[in-house]
Design a protein around this motif. Structure first.
Motif, mmCIF file in Angstrom:
data_model
loop_
_atom_site.group_PDB
_atom_site.id
_atom_site.type_symbol
_atom_site.label_atom_id
_atom_site.label_comp_id
_atom_site.label_asym_id
_atom_site.label_seq_id
_atom_site.Cartn_x
_atom_site.Cartn_y
_atom_site.Cartn_z
ATOM 1 N N MET A 173 -12.533 3.512 -1.875
ATOM 2 C CA MET A 173 -13.145 4.481 -0.976
ATOM 3 C C MET A 173 -12.938 5.881 -1.543
ATOM 4 O O MET A 173 -12.030 6.117 -2.332
ATOM 5 N N ARG A 174 -13.815 6.793 -1.126
ATOM 6 C CA ARG A 174 -13.677 8.191 -1.544
ATOM 7 C C ARG A 174 -13.262 9.021 -0.342
ATOM 8 O O ARG A 174 -13.855 8.931 0.728
ATOM 9 N N ILE A 175 -12.239 9.822 -0.557
ATOM 10 C CA ILE A 175 -11.664 10.648 0.495
ATOM 11 C C ILE A 175 -11.913 12.114 0.165
ATOM 12 O O ILE A 175 -11.604 12.557 -0.951
ATOM 13 N N GLU A 176 -12.455 12.862 1.102
ATOM 14 C CA GLU A 176 -12.653 14.295 0.891
ATOM 15 C C GLU A 176 -11.339 15.020 1.148
ATOM 16 O O GLU A 176 -10.783 14.943 2.243
ATOM 17 N N ILE A 177 -10.843 15.718 0.138
ATOM 18 C CA ILE A 177 -9.562 16.427 0.265
ATOM 19 C C ILE A 177 -9.743 17.931 0.384
ATOM 20 O O ILE A 177 -8.793 18.651 0.704
ATOM 21 N N ALA A 178 -10.950 18.395 0.098
ATOM 22 C CA ALA A 178 -11.328 19.803 0.224
ATOM 23 C C ALA A 178 -12.845 19.813 0.308
ATOM 24 O O ALA A 178 -13.486 18.816 -0.058
ATOM 25 N N PRO A 179 -13.455 20.864 0.787
ATOM 26 C CA PRO A 179 -14.909 20.874 0.902
ATOM 27 C C PRO A 179 -15.601 20.511 -0.414
ATOM 28 O O PRO A 179 -15.429 21.186 -1.430
ATOM 29 N N GLY A 180 -16.333 19.411 -0.396
ATOM 30 C CA GLY A 180 -17.067 18.979 -1.577
ATOM 31 C C GLY A 180 -16.252 18.278 -2.636
ATOM 32 O O GLY A 180 -16.789 17.922 -3.697
ATOM 33 N N VAL A 181 -14.957 18.058 -2.410
ATOM 34 C CA VAL A 181 -14.083 17.421 -3.403
ATOM 35 C C VAL A 181 -13.647 16.066 -2.868
ATOM 36 O O VAL A 181 -12.905 15.986 -1.888
ATOM 37 N N ARG A 182 -14.103 14.996 -3.525
ATOM 38 C CA ARG A 182 -13.759 13.639 -3.092
ATOM 39 C C ARG A 182 -13.008 12.911 -4.206
ATOM 40 O O ARG A 182 -13.420 12.939 -5.373
ATOM 41 N N LEU A 183 -11.907 12.273 -3.813
ATOM 42 C CA LEU A 183 -11.132 11.461 -4.739
ATOM 43 C C LEU A 183 -11.321 9.989 -4.403
ATOM 44 O O LEU A 183 -11.373 9.613 -3.227
ATOM 45 N N PHE A 184 -11.375 9.164 -5.458
ATOM 46 C CA PHE A 184 -11.359 7.720 -5.232
ATOM 47 C C PHE A 184 -9.935 7.293 -4.915
ATOM 48 O O PHE A 184 -9.000 7.609 -5.663
ATOM 49 N N VAL A 185 -9.763 6.577 -3.807
ATOM 50 C CA VAL A 185 -8.443 6.163 -3.326
ATOM 51 C C VAL A 185 -8.483 4.683 -2.997
ATOM 52 O O VAL A 185 -9.465 4.184 -2.439
ATOM 53 N N ASP A 186 -7.416 3.963 -3.343
ATOM 54 C CA ASP A 186 -7.302 2.559 -2.973
ATOM 55 C C ASP A 186 -5.927 2.317 -2.357
ATOM 56 O O ASP A 186 -4.937 2.941 -2.771
ATOM 57 N N VAL A 187 -5.871 1.439 -1.386
ATOM 58 C CA VAL A 187 -4.646 1.174 -0.633
ATOM 59 C C VAL A 187 -4.297 -0.298 -0.770
ATOM 60 O O VAL A 187 -5.140 -1.173 -0.565
ATOM 61 N N ASP A 188 -3.061 -0.570 -1.116
ATOM 62 C CA ASP A 188 -2.570 -1.938 -1.266
ATOM 63 C C ASP A 188 -1.442 -2.155 -0.260
ATOM 64 O O ASP A 188 -0.371 -1.549 -0.380
ATOM 65 N N GLY A 189 -1.664 -2.999 0.735
ATOM 66 C CA GLY A 189 -0.619 -3.330 1.701
ATOM 67 C C GLY A 189 -0.685 -2.503 2.966
ATOM 68 O O GLY A 189 -1.131 -1.360 2.966
ATOM 69 N N PHE A 190 -0.218 -3.103 4.052
ATOM 70 C CA PHE A 190 -0.156 -2.408 5.335
ATOM 71 C C PHE A 190 0.956 -1.364 5.323
ATOM 72 O O PHE A 190 2.005 -1.558 4.723
ATOM 73 N N GLY A 191 0.714 -0.264 6.019
ATOM 74 C CA GLY A 191 1.763 0.732 6.206
ATOM 75 C C GLY A 191 2.592 0.474 7.438
ATOM 76 O O GLY A 191 3.743 0.892 7.532
ATOM 77 N N LEU A 192 2.008 -0.246 8.399
ATOM 78 C CA LEU A 192 2.667 -0.552 9.664
ATOM 79 C C LEU A 192 2.669 -2.061 9.824
ATOM 80 O O LEU A 192 1.605 -2.691 9.827
ATOM 81 N N VAL A 193 3.861 -2.661 9.915
ATOM 82 C CA VAL A 193 3.960 -4.120 9.923
ATOM 83 C C VAL A 193 4.767 -4.607 11.127
ATOM 84 O O VAL A 193 5.680 -3.920 11.601
ATOM 85 N N PRO A 194 4.425 -5.796 11.660
ATOM 86 C CA PRO A 194 5.191 -6.345 12.771
ATOM 87 C C PRO A 194 6.633 -6.638 12.371
ATOM 88 O O PRO A 194 6.893 -7.171 11.292
ATOM 89 N N ASP A 195 7.551 -6.252 13.219
ATOM 90 C CA ASP A 195 8.981 -6.488 12.985
ATOM 91 C C ASP A 195 9.610 -6.802 14.336
ATOM 92 O O ASP A 195 10.059 -5.894 15.050
ATOM 93 N N GLY A 196 9.627 -8.075 14.701
ATOM 94 C CA GLY A 196 10.115 -8.454 16.023
ATOM 95 C C GLY A 196 9.237 -7.843 17.098
ATOM 96 O O GLY A 196 8.003 -7.913 17.024
#
Length: 282
Positions: free
Chosen positions: A1-24
């Protein structure tokens, strides 16, 4: 996916794994490990799939630096360390990441060092892997000669002092195989990557020759793990020793891997990833 970090500036970003996981009965938030790729002019694909096993302890995020890879092209006046370092903060702001663990490999380590200097309170921890604080050509050349003979030394010197398109192509073809002590996990890596070698040549000529990141490292406020390969021709271990000496002594840990070249996580993955796990969880 491309994320806009400033007006007109997009970076390609990829995410591996959940940031929030079930724990009890609760949902547990894992730390975010943000990976800064090497180059310049390369992309994030070299991290895949090597870092995926860390997703049990961290959410792993890769991206292509501004102007690189699958990120949007950007004008030449934005190809600077200050811009790329500030983009770490811009990206975290866009994604809502607080206190990332930032790992910079090679050129990504240049970016991470400048980020530490400009935003010392931003990261939770930083890993500087096979990187340098300055050009230090005089350290590179003897290692290239030891690994590849006088011809390798001459080609390295020619490229680093005059990175024309032809010299760049020859350097990558003939000397890149000397970077590591183990063959790449896949022969298809070069084909998968998207290169912007004009950024590489521009950075060498306009910023790398005069770069000195050591003074800014004194501002660090978080733990920093410095990882070096004893057989690394392009970022020799003495460069990592300089980095460690410039950081606050109570925050830095230096590890040198005797059997590794450019990236201990490539050449001695069991030992390197064990160290990364310990550092992330500490």
């Amino acid at each position: 996916m491309r994320i806009e970090i400033a007006p007109g500036v997009r970076l390609f970003v990829d995410v591996d794994g959940f940031g929030l996981v079930p724990d009890g009965p609760t949902m547990r938030e894992k730390p975010t490990l943000l990976l800064l790729h090497g180059g310049p002019g390369f992309d994030h694909t070299g991290f895949k799939p090597a870092f995926s096993p860390l997703t049990d302890i961290a959410q792993v995020i890769t991206y292509d630096h501004r102007g690189h890879g699958r990120s949007d092209p950007r004008p030449v006046d934005e190809w600077t360390l200050d811009t790329w370092a500030d983009d770490v903060v811009r990206l975290c702001d866009a994604l809502g990441i607080v206190k990332p663990i930032v790992l910079g490999q090679s050129f990504g380590g240049f970016v991470a060092q400048r980020y530490l200097a400009r935003h010392p309170g931003h990261p939770a921890k930083v890993v500087l892997s096979s990187t340098s604080p300055a050009f230090n050509l005089e350290r590179k050349l003897p290692v290239f000669e030891r690994l590849g003979g006088p011809a390798a030394r001459q080609l390295a010197e020619t490229f680093w002092l005059n990175p024309t398109e032809a010299h760049t192509e020859q350097y990558l073809r003939e000397l890149h195989p000397l970077y590591n002590t183990r063959p790449p996990a896949s022969a298809d890596g070069r084909q998968r990557a998207r290169y912007r070698l004009d950024i590489l040549r521009h950075f060498i000529v306009h910023e790398m020759h005069t770069m000195d990141l050591r003074p800014g490292l004194a501002a660090a406020q978080c733990p920093v793990l410095v990882m070096a390969g004893a057989q690394d021709p392009v970022c020799p271990p003495a460069d990592s020793e300089d980095i460690a000496a410039a950081l606050p002594a109570h925050l830095v840990e230096l590890q040198v891997y005797a059997g590794s070249g450019h990236g201990a996580w490539r050449d001695e993955p069991e030992a390197a990833f064990a160290a990364l796990r310990r550092f992330i969880l500490a």
